[in-house]
Design an enzyme around this catalytic site. Structure first.
Site, short mmCIF file in Angstrom:
data_model
loop_
_atom_site.label_atom_id
_atom_site.label_comp_id
_atom_site.label_asym_id
_atom_site.label_seq_id
_atom_site.Cartn_x
_atom_site.Cartn_y
_atom_site.Cartn_z
N GLU A 121 11.64 -13.90 -8.99
CA GLU A 121 12.64 -14.41 -10.12
C GLU A 121 13.73 -13.61 -10.70
OE1 GLU A 121 9.55 -16.74 -9.65
OE2 GLU A 121 8.92 -14.86 -10.52
N CYS A 143 7.66 -4.49 -9.57
CA CYS A 143 6.81 -3.80 -8.64
C CYS A 143 5.95 -4.69 -7.88
CB CYS A 143 5.89 -3.19 -9.78
SG CYS A 143 4.61 -2.15 -9.02
N ILE A 145 3.17 -4.71 -4.95
CA ILE A 145 1.85 -4.12 -4.59
C ILE A 145 1.43 -5.01 -3.46
CG2 ILE A 145 -0.16 -2.65 -5.01
CD1 ILE A 145 0.71 -1.78 -7.48
N GLU A 148 -3.75 -8.86 -0.09
CA GLU A 148 -4.34 -9.21 1.13
C GLU A 148 -3.58 -10.28 2.20
OE1 GLU A 148 -7.93 -10.72 -0.38
OE2 GLU A 148 -8.85 -8.82 -0.49
N THR A 149 -2.60 -10.82 1.40
CA THR A 149 -1.82 -12.22 1.93
C THR A 149 -0.62 -11.44 2.48
OG1 THR A 149 -1.25 -12.95 0.00
CG2 THR A 149 -3.30 -13.94 1.21
N HIS A 151 2.17 -12.11 0.99
CA HIS A 151 3.32 -12.28 -0.19
C HIS A 151 4.28 -11.33 -0.33
CE1 HIS A 151 0.27 -10.23 -2.76
NE2 HIS A 151 1.32 -9.81 -3.26
N ARG A 190 5.74 6.74 -8.91
CA ARG A 190 7.05 6.51 -8.95
C ARG A 190 7.78 6.11 -10.19
NH1 ARG A 190 4.96 6.79 -4.33
NH2 ARG A 190 6.12 7.40 -2.32
#
Ligand SMILES: Nc1c(NC[C@H](O)[C@H](O)[C@H](O)CO)[nH]c(=O)[nH]c1=O
Ligand SMILES: CC(=O)[C@@H](O)COP(=O)(O)O
Length: 230
Positions: A121, A143, A145, A148-149, A151, A190
């Protein structure tokens, strides 16, 4: 042949901090010092050296970025768009951005904030910020992270491309403040302490807002840069 670039120069005033340097087109390793003397090549940030068994071991020593100590955001208005995915991380980034903007003398009234759900967004919210809030720069905080997929790659790729396109089409600096991490540990490292990347992202906004305003003639350039710029 030489090209002209702009880079910060410490220990001088805000607008005067931007001066043009002649740089050899073959790379920064062959640059001219302001006096016209040939500067010594800089050490590379990654060093290849022979490792065990005759293979090459690449050591990546991160050099990072230095900023002028005289960054002055007194006349700047800065938008900050924060996404809430991985909220602890982006809140900590936001805190560092706001603290650093204040240190750079950006007035509280000239910091405009908006929140969005996720990194996907950010580009639209940044565009609306530019169109409605008269900002000189926008910091986009997020952020991602790796899950498993797929995205992570899709959002990182699309969001970064959209933010780049937005800053090029609007001539408004947009700071890419999206952490793209494999683990939460990486993100925490970070977004906390002296390594909180919000610090350098706020300084980038102040520097680029100043660069924009000076180069578009909105502000008078400093004495030295005026001679070179205009
Ligand atoms: N997985 C992460 C997301 N995903 C959400 C998207 O950004 C977006 O909000 C959703 O697809 C609706 O359009 N966002 C992050 O910022 N970080 C992630 O790790
Ligand atoms: C778009 C997203 O970030 C999110 O829907 C991905 O979810 P998942 O990690 O379950 O694939």
């Amino acid at each position: 042949m030489f090209i002209l670039t702009c880079r910060p120069h410490s220990a001088r005033g805000p607008a005067a901090a931007y001066r043009l340097h002649r740089v050899h087109p073959l790379g920064s390793g062959v640059s001219l010092a302001p006096s016209g003397r040939r500067a010594r090549p800089r050490a590379p940030s990654s060093i290849a050296s022979p490792g065990q068994g005759g293979s090459l071991r690449v050591q990546c020593a991160k050099e990072g970025v230095r900023f002028s100590e005289t960054l002055d955001g007194t006349s700047l208005r800065v938008g900050v768009v924060r996404s809430r995915w991985n909220e602890g991380v982006t809140e900590s980034l936001l805190e560092a951005v706001k603290r650093t903007l204040k240190e750079c003398r950006v007035a509280d009234d000239n910091v405009v904030e908006v929140e969005v759900p996720g990194a996907f967004e950010l580009p639209l919210a940044a565009r609306l910020m530019i169109e409605t809030q008269r900002v000189d720069a926008v910091v986009c905080l997020g952020c991602l992270i790796k899950g498993e997929t797929s995205h992570f790659d899709l959002i990182a790729d699309k969001a970064s491309a959209a933010l780049m396109q937005l800053q090029m089409s609007t001539q408004t600096p947009i700071v890419f403040g999206i952490l793209t991490c494999t683990t939460m540990e990486q993100a925490t490292a970070r977004s906390t302490g002296a390594n909180n990347h919000g610090i350098e992202w706020a300084k980038t906004a102040v520097e680029m807002g100043t660069v924009k305003n000076v180069m578009l003639g909105k502000w008078p350039a400093g004495k030295e840069s005026k001679k070179l710029l205009f």
